[in-house]
Design an enzyme around this catalytic site. Structure first.
Site, PDB file in Angstrom:
ATOM      1  N   CYS A   2      12.791  -6.365  16.194  1.00  0.00           N
ATOM      2  CA  CYS A   2      14.047  -7.166  16.785  1.00  0.00           C
ATOM      3  C   CYS A   2      13.653  -7.263  18.341  1.00  0.00           C
ATOM      4  CB  CYS A   2      15.370  -6.388  16.360  1.00  0.00           C
ATOM      5  SG  CYS A   2      15.432  -5.920  14.667  1.00  0.00           S
ATOM      6  N   ARG A  27       8.999 -10.844  17.445  1.00  0.00           N
ATOM      7  CA  ARG A  27       9.423  -9.460  17.032  1.00  0.00           C
ATOM      8  C   ARG A  27      10.316  -9.304  15.880  1.00  0.00           C
ATOM      9  NH1 ARG A  27       8.799  -5.594  21.603  1.00  0.00           N
ATOM     10  NH2 ARG A  27      10.373  -4.498  20.313  1.00  0.00           N
ATOM     11  N   TRP A  74      14.954  -8.319  12.772  1.00  0.00           N
ATOM     12  CA  TRP A  74      13.951  -8.342  11.527  1.00  0.00           C
ATOM     13  C   TRP A  74      14.647  -7.076  10.872  1.00  0.00           C
ATOM     14  CZ3 TRP A  74      11.500  -4.022   9.453  1.00  0.00           C
ATOM     15  CH2 TRP A  74      10.529  -4.272   8.456  1.00  0.00           C
ATOM     16  N   ASN A 100      18.414  -2.665  18.786  1.00  0.00           N
ATOM     17  CA  ASN A 100      17.016  -2.498  18.164  1.00  0.00           C
ATOM     18  C   ASN A 100      17.053  -0.936  17.832  1.00  0.00           C
ATOM     19  OD1 ASN A 100      16.461  -5.116  18.947  1.00  0.00           O
ATOM     20  ND2 ASN A 100      14.944  -4.681  20.294  1.00  0.00           N
ATOM     21  N   GLY A 101      16.172  -0.756  16.460  1.00  0.00           N
ATOM     22  CA  GLY A 101      16.088   0.731  16.313  1.00  0.00           C
ATOM     23  C   GLY A 101      16.917   0.945  14.905  1.00  0.00           C
ATOM     24  N   GLU A 489     -10.003  -5.427   6.839  1.00  0.00           N
ATOM     25  CA  GLU A 489      -9.368  -6.385   7.681  1.00  0.00           C
ATOM     26  C   GLU A 489      -8.927  -8.034   7.224  1.00  0.00           C
ATOM     27  OE1 GLU A 489      -7.105  -5.823  10.208  1.00  0.00           O
ATOM     28  OE2 GLU A 489      -7.260  -7.644  11.484  1.00  0.00           O
ATOM     29  N   LYS A 493      -5.731  -9.929   6.746  1.00  0.00           N
ATOM     30  CA  LYS A 493      -5.648 -11.044   7.325  1.00  0.00           C
ATOM     31  C   LYS A 493      -4.842 -12.092   6.192  1.00  0.00           C
ATOM     32  CE  LYS A 493      -4.823 -10.144  10.695  1.00  0.00           C
ATOM     33  NZ  LYS A 493      -5.050  -8.858  11.101  1.00  0.00           N
ATOM     34  N   GLU A 496      -1.517 -11.396   4.966  1.00  0.00           N
ATOM     35  CA  GLU A 496      -0.467 -11.116   5.503  1.00  0.00           C
ATOM     36  C   GLU A 496      -0.041 -12.889   6.051  1.00  0.00           C
ATOM     37  OE1 GLU A 496      -0.170  -8.725   9.191  1.00  0.00           O
ATOM     38  OE2 GLU A 496      -2.670  -9.562   9.610  1.00  0.00           O
ATOM     39  N   HIS A 512     -16.300   0.801 -10.373  1.00  0.00           N
ATOM     40  CA  HIS A 512     -15.323   1.813 -10.681  1.00  0.00           C
ATOM     41  C   HIS A 512     -13.776   1.086 -10.968  1.00  0.00           C
ATOM     42  CE1 HIS A 512     -18.331   4.752  -9.997  1.00  0.00           C
ATOM     43  NE2 HIS A 512     -18.414   4.281  -8.702  1.00  0.00           N
ATOM     44  N   LYS A 611       6.101  -8.204  14.446  1.00  0.00           N
ATOM     45  CA  LYS A 611       5.004  -7.750  15.481  1.00  0.00           C
ATOM     46  C   LYS A 611       4.833  -6.455  15.468  1.00  0.00           C
ATOM     47  CE  LYS A 611       1.148  -8.907  17.917  1.00  0.00           C
ATOM     48  NZ  LYS A 611       0.075  -8.948  17.081  1.00  0.00           N
TER      49      LYS A 611
HETATM   50  C1  G6P Z   1       2.517  -4.593  12.340  1.00  0.00           C
HETATM   51  C2  G6P Z   1       1.811  -5.856  12.828  1.00  0.00           C
HETATM   52  C3  G6P Z   1       0.240  -5.564  12.640  1.00  0.00           C
HETATM   53  C4  G6P Z   1      -0.140  -4.433  13.470  1.00  0.00           C
HETATM   54  C5  G6P Z   1       0.717  -3.097  12.943  1.00  0.00           C
HETATM   55  C6  G6P Z   1       0.259  -1.970  13.898  1.00  0.00           C
HETATM   56  O1  G6P Z   1       2.500  -4.480  11.079  1.00  0.00           O
HETATM   57  O2  G6P Z   1       2.095  -6.881  12.167  1.00  0.00           O
HETATM   58  O3  G6P Z   1      -0.367  -6.759  13.157  1.00  0.00           O
HETATM   59  O4  G6P Z   1      -1.709  -4.019  13.140  1.00  0.00           O
HETATM   60  O5  G6P Z   1       2.027  -3.389  13.161  1.00  0.00           O
HETATM   61  O6  G6P Z   1       0.994  -2.327  15.063  1.00  0.00           O
HETATM   62  P1  G6P Z   1       0.319  -1.945  16.498  1.00  0.00           P
HETATM   63  O7  G6P Z   1       1.155  -2.341  17.685  1.00  0.00           O
HETATM   64  O8  G6P Z   1       0.741  -0.347  16.399  1.00  0.00           O
HETATM   65  O9  G6P Z   1      -1.325  -2.068  16.625  1.00  0.00           O
END
Ligand code: G6P
Length: 616
Positions: A2, A27, A74, A100-101, A489, A493, A496, A512, A611
């Site tokens: 948010c 955000r 969000w 927010n929160g 990773e 990617k 997501e 396995h 984010k």
């Molecule tokens: C969210 C983002 C990811 C990120 C994760 C951890 O899920 O979409 O890209 O890796 O948070 O965020 P941070 O800011 O703690 O690295």
């Protein structure tokens, strides 16, 4: 998670608020709203969807006013729709609030407020705050700032909030606990943001609110801050500081998306993260931010790394770096799991929290647990002045610059760079690395930005591979050793941003279970660079081919064996094994990116994500 922007001053508030929301959209972006103080009433507009939709809706409507608050959401409590979008307004229309929160005790408060006769229009926890403040005002006959402070002392959970109220049209009230909030000033113009992005265009003179702070911004007057934890509610002296952010850093710089820009910024992000940390003779690595705690780190019984998402993957790479170079055991934990276990932590443990934003709620909670048990707590984060930076005992910044694309890219390579420097500096002092290996690794690390650039030059080739992957419903990513986190990773990617189901596995594990999924329709992306287990990976590839799986490989330049077995092959420059993730992760970012573009996905704002995950 948010975004909040608020303004009070001499300019038109609406353009500042709407542009601010656009900068904060990363955000959260499922609904947005704005409230403006107009003469003696509050004018509010809310829309489901993106900020652009809100702006279109407002065009031609009355957006006058020099004070206002705005929010991009969000969803946590209640689906994204106009009722649940912020601002939330008091029943008599006299007060509007953005938040927010999460208010954790909102259900019990709501019950009580309903008994008092309040009616709720939304399913949110936030609306509880609005009615609670009004209820206190009615019962106690106090001014709004006092009522806000009283309400916040009854609330459990986290908040950053901004309030507009008709009882004083020339005032904004803001407050913070657990979610970041900063106030910028330019003379008597005040700008409020949940981060610096909506503010930096106007001023770099900012104050970061601390937990429990309630700020009162009055037109033409100095900012007043009090803290709800101070029984006497004495005035605090606001400590203004320079906002470490520039407007250029927030622009796309000619790229179609932030994500692509950020992928291409990686050579620079790695250089910036090394800058000043390797001496001119290239024989000493030192991280100024941890010097004071270096001895504790050298004497550590164990490193516990806590993180989420991509940062957790950087932690997995660090496990290899620290164990190989520093010879201290490492545990890598999902912060969200760690915080709810009863972990065994001793005073001679060192907890390292990794986070791009420095605001991830689970990671911050893990930091608190580490501190409570007396461990040394070190932070690695990208956002200067973030909560993680302030809550840890020491730490190192990654200097990747602002990362706006929701899918993390340059933050990952910058984190791995800083973790490599940390491991090198400790290993040299601990004597667990030979002088020649130390110098060699420093040289290798310095060559990484060039190697990343060489991978970036292959974008068109990777785009062609993406055409193939984009037609598939699933994908599997395999790697071994230090490349296993790269596989995880790569899968993260892809899933997501392109919504293709993808899994990452250690290559040897697939027999396995996961190998049951392999058929002609399953692209298997294998990181098969030169490493100790190269031959083993070759055998794993053969097992997949025998089941008619399609191999897409990432190999070291000049490789022939794996290349022959692959439908598509991406060659990366020869890299010291421990540093391979810094280079091998880049083609996988580009692959995911182009698959998502081909599938017409919104790369910078993937569905359901945000984010900065500042809620549990
Ligand atoms: C969210 C983002 C990811 C990120 C994760 C951890 O899920 O979409 O890209 O890796 O948070 O965020 P941070 O800011 O703690 O690295």
């Amino acid at each position: 998670m948010c975004g909040i922007v608020a303004y009070l001053g001499n300019r038109d508030a609406y353009p500042i608020l709407i542009e601010g929301l656009r900068k904060l959209e990363y955000r959260g972006y499922d609904s947005a709203g704005v409230a403006l103080m107009q003469d003696d009433h509050i004018q509010m507009y809310k829309k489901k969807g993106r900020v652009d939709e809100l702006d279109q809706y407002c065009s031609g409507r009355d957006t006058r006013g020099t004070a206002g608050i705005a929010h991009t959401r969000w969803a946590t409590h209640g689906e994204p729709n106009e009722e649940n979008a912020h601002p939330h307004i008091a029943e008599d229309g006299s007060m509007a609030l953005i938040h927010n929160g999460i208010i954790e005790n909102y259900l019990s408060l709501k019950k009580q407020l309903i008994q008092e006769g309040f009616t709720f229009k939304s399913e949110t926890d936030t609306e509880v705050l609005v009615h609670l403040i009004k209820s206190i005002q009615k019962k106690e006959d106090v001014a709004l700032p006092e009522a806000v402070m009283m309400a916040l002392s009854m609330v459990e959970g986290t908040y950053a909030l901004a309030i507009l109220s008709v009882d004083d049209p020339d005032r904004l009230i803001v407050a913070k606990k657990g979610s970041p909030l900063l106030i910028g000033r330019d003379g008597h113009d005040y700008f409020v943001g949940s981060d610096g992005a909506p503010i930096v265009e106007y001023t770099q003179d900012v104050v970061y609110l601390e937990d429990g702070d309630v700020g009162v911004i009055k037109r033409g007057k100095a900012l007043k801050i009090r803290n709800i934890n101070d029984e006497k509610h004495l005035l605090k002296r606001p400590s203004f500081q320079k906002l470490e952010l520039s407007l250029e850093q927030l622009e796309k710089g000619g790229f179609d998306t932030y994500m692509l820009k950020e992928i291409f910024e990686q050579p620079k992000a790695v250089i910036d993260s090394m800058r000043g940390r390797i001496n001119l003779k290239k024989d000493v690595v030192s991280l100024g931010g941890i010097i004071e705690y270096e001895q504790k780190m050298l004497n550590a019984r164990r490193f516990i790394i806590v993180a989420c998402g991509t940062s957790w993957h950087a932690g997995l790479v660090a496990e290899h770096l620290f164990e190989t170079l520093v010879r201290i055991p490492v545990e890598v934990e999902y912060a969200s799991e760690f915080r709810y276990r009863d972990p065994i932590i001793r005073e001679d443990d060192v907890l390292i929290a990794i986070s791009q934003s420095g605001e991830t709620a689970d990671t911050l909670a893990a930091v608190e647990i580490g501190k409570k048990h007396g461990a040394t707590v070190i932070g690695i984060c990208n956002v200067v002045g973030s909560t993680l930076a302030r809550e840890t005992m020491a730490g190192s910044y990654t200097h990747a610059g602002p990362e706006i694309g929701v899918a993390s890219t340059k933050a990952f390579t910058a984190q791995v760079t800083v973790l490599t420097l940390m491991a090198l500096s400790l290993a040299e002092k601990k004597g667990t690395i030979s002088k020649s290996q130390y110098h060699q690794l420093i040289n290798d690390l310095e060559s990484i930005p060039n190697k990343i650039s060489q991978v970036l030059e292959q974008e068109q080739h990777i785009q062609r591979i993406a055409q193939y992957v984009a037609t598939k419903p699933n994908a599997m990513f395999l790697g071994r050793g230090v490349n296993f986190p790269v596989a995880l990773e790569g899968a993260l990617k892809l899933k997501e941003i392109s919504y293709i189901h993808a899994e990452g596995y250690p290559a040897a594990e697939i027999k396995h279970g996961p190998i049951a999924l392999v058929d002609t329709n399953m692209p298997v992306i294998v990181i098969a660079t030169e490493q100790k287990t190269y031959d083993k990976v070759v055998s794993n590839i053969q097992e997949i081919i025998a089941r008619k799986g399609t191999i897409i490989s990432v190999v070291t330049e000049g490789d022939t064996a794996v290349k022959k077995m692959s439908k598509f092959c991406i060659e990366i420059p020869k890299t010291e094994e421990l540093l391979t993730p810094l280079v091998a992760s880049v083609p996988l970012q580009l692959l995911a990116y182009h698959v998502a573009v081909i599938r017409d996905c919104d790369v910078d704002k993937p569905r359901n994500l945000a984010k900065s995950v500042s809620v549990e």
